[in-house]
Write a protein that holds these residues in place. Structure first.
Motif, short mmCIF file in Angstrom:
data_model
loop_
_atom_site.label_atom_id
_atom_site.label_comp_id
_atom_site.label_asym_id
_atom_site.label_seq_id
_atom_site.Cartn_x
_atom_site.Cartn_y
_atom_site.Cartn_z
N LYS A 126 -14.66 7.27 5.20
CA LYS A 126 -13.85 8.59 5.27
C LYS A 126 -14.11 9.24 4.13
CE LYS A 126 -9.86 6.87 8.18
NZ LYS A 126 -8.97 8.01 8.68
N LYS A 127 -13.18 10.41 3.92
CA LYS A 127 -13.72 11.31 2.58
C LYS A 127 -13.32 10.43 1.45
CE LYS A 127 -12.53 15.71 0.50
NZ LYS A 127 -11.72 16.91 0.68
N TYR A 128 -12.12 9.71 1.49
CA TYR A 128 -11.61 8.97 0.38
C TYR A 128 -11.65 7.50 0.70
CZ TYR A 128 -9.79 13.45 -1.01
OH TYR A 128 -9.59 14.56 -1.25
N PRO A 129 -11.61 6.38 -0.34
CA PRO A 129 -12.05 5.05 -0.08
C PRO A 129 -10.87 4.69 0.92
CG PRO A 129 -12.06 5.47 -2.36
CD PRO A 129 -11.59 7.06 -1.68
N ILE A 130 -11.39 3.76 1.94
CA ILE A 130 -10.50 3.06 2.94
C ILE A 130 -9.85 1.96 2.19
CG2 ILE A 130 -10.27 1.96 5.09
CD1 ILE A 130 -12.69 3.69 6.16
N VAL A 131 -8.44 1.88 2.17
CA VAL A 131 -7.85 0.72 1.69
C VAL A 131 -6.95 -0.17 2.58
CG1 VAL A 131 -7.81 1.69 -0.90
CG2 VAL A 131 -6.11 2.29 0.89
N LEU A 132 -6.51 0.33 3.64
CA LEU A 132 -5.87 -0.45 4.44
C LEU A 132 -6.22 -0.35 6.05
CD1 LEU A 132 -1.92 0.28 3.13
CD2 LEU A 132 -3.28 -1.61 3.15
N GLY A 133 -5.88 -1.24 6.82
CA GLY A 133 -6.18 -1.14 8.40
C GLY A 133 -4.86 -1.27 9.01
N SER B 227 -5.84 9.08 0.47
CA SER B 227 -5.38 10.30 0.61
C SER B 227 -3.77 10.17 0.97
CB SER B 227 -5.75 11.40 1.47
OG SER B 227 -6.06 10.58 2.78
N PHE B 228 -3.50 8.93 1.57
CA PHE B 228 -2.06 8.72 1.99
C PHE B 228 -1.35 7.89 0.68
CE2 PHE B 228 -4.64 8.73 5.68
CZ PHE B 228 -3.66 9.38 6.82
N GLU B 229 -0.06 8.28 0.66
CA GLU B 229 0.65 7.85 -0.51
C GLU B 229 0.86 6.21 -0.57
OE1 GLU B 229 5.19 7.78 -2.70
OE2 GLU B 229 4.65 9.00 -0.59
N ILE B 230 0.78 5.57 0.72
CA ILE B 230 0.78 4.08 0.65
C ILE B 230 -0.60 3.71 0.51
CG2 ILE B 230 0.25 3.65 3.21
CD1 ILE B 230 2.49 1.67 2.89
N GLY B 231 -1.57 4.42 0.89
CA GLY B 231 -3.03 4.03 0.73
C GLY B 231 -3.19 3.84 -0.84
N MET B 232 -2.57 5.21 -1.55
CA MET B 232 -3.05 4.98 -2.90
C MET B 232 -2.15 4.00 -3.95
SD MET B 232 -4.47 6.39 -5.54
CE MET B 232 -5.33 8.10 -5.13
N ASN B 233 -1.01 3.72 -3.08
CA ASN B 233 -0.33 2.79 -4.08
C ASN B 233 -0.93 1.27 -3.80
OD1 ASN B 233 1.89 4.36 -4.52
ND2 ASN B 233 3.12 3.91 -2.86
N ALA B 234 -1.56 1.03 -2.61
CA ALA B 234 -2.29 -0.01 -2.40
C ALA B 234 -3.57 -0.17 -3.38
CB ALA B 234 -2.84 -0.23 -1.10
N TYR B 235 -4.31 1.08 -3.56
CA TYR B 235 -5.32 1.09 -4.37
C TYR B 235 -5.04 0.88 -5.80
CZ TYR B 235 -9.52 3.28 -6.39
OH TYR B 235 -10.72 3.82 -7.08
N ILE B 236 -3.98 1.60 -6.40
CA ILE B 236 -3.40 1.23 -7.57
C ILE B 236 -3.16 -0.23 -7.87
CG2 ILE B 236 -1.60 1.71 -9.41
CD1 ILE B 236 -1.85 4.63 -8.11
#
Length: 145
Positions: A32-39, A64-73
């Motif tokens: 995807k355009k940004y790193p994939i972090v969740l399935g 790019s999703f808030e929950i995705g960014m939270n998982a990344y952080i």
């Protein structure tokens, strides 16, 4: 059942048991355009190390999703903690809070951090990330007193 039937972007795939979301991404070169972090399987979220365990519609969330960014952080926090413990065995770390796009915490050790030590921590974090070490979730029941 030895395999599961999943669909992703209107295509059907057959995945063997024990196939993780990360395995699927790697095998089918999903990006995807940004790193994939969740399935996501049938609208349920999973860590990428989780196994695909049933038939259904599969998708992936990126930062790019808030929950995705939270998982990344949260993942970066674990990388920071490991890097600090690898360098400073006696150190203690506290992650205090977030403010805007920043996470604030403290590294507690006998002597204050120097600029060189901060650079060393950053380099150690890069090495850890480059090793692509899977983070495995372990659940431990809290014993009631």
């Amino acid at each position: 059942m030895d395999r599961f039937e999943v669909s992703f972007e209107n295509k059907k795939y057959y995945v063997d048991k024990k196939t993780t979301f990360y395995d699927f991404i790697t095998k089918y070169n999903i990006s995807k355009k940004y790193p994939i972090v969740l399935g996501k399987l049938n609208d349920e979220l999973f860590e990428l190390t989780c196994e695909i365990n049933k038939d259904g519609e599969i998708d992936f969330l990126d930062t790019s999703f808030e929950i995705g960014m939270n998982a990344y952080i949260r993942t970066l926090q674990f990388v920071l903690i490991k890097a600090v413990y690898d360098i400073f065995k006696e150190a203690k770390i506290t992650i205090e809070h977030s403010l805007g796009n920043g996470i604030f915490g403290e590294i507690h050790k006998k002597k204050p951090l120097t600029e060189e030590e901060i650079i060393r921590i950053k380099e150690e974090m890069k090495l850890i990330i480059d090793k692509d070490i899977p983070i495995k979730k372990i659940e431990i029941q809290k014993k009631m007193l």
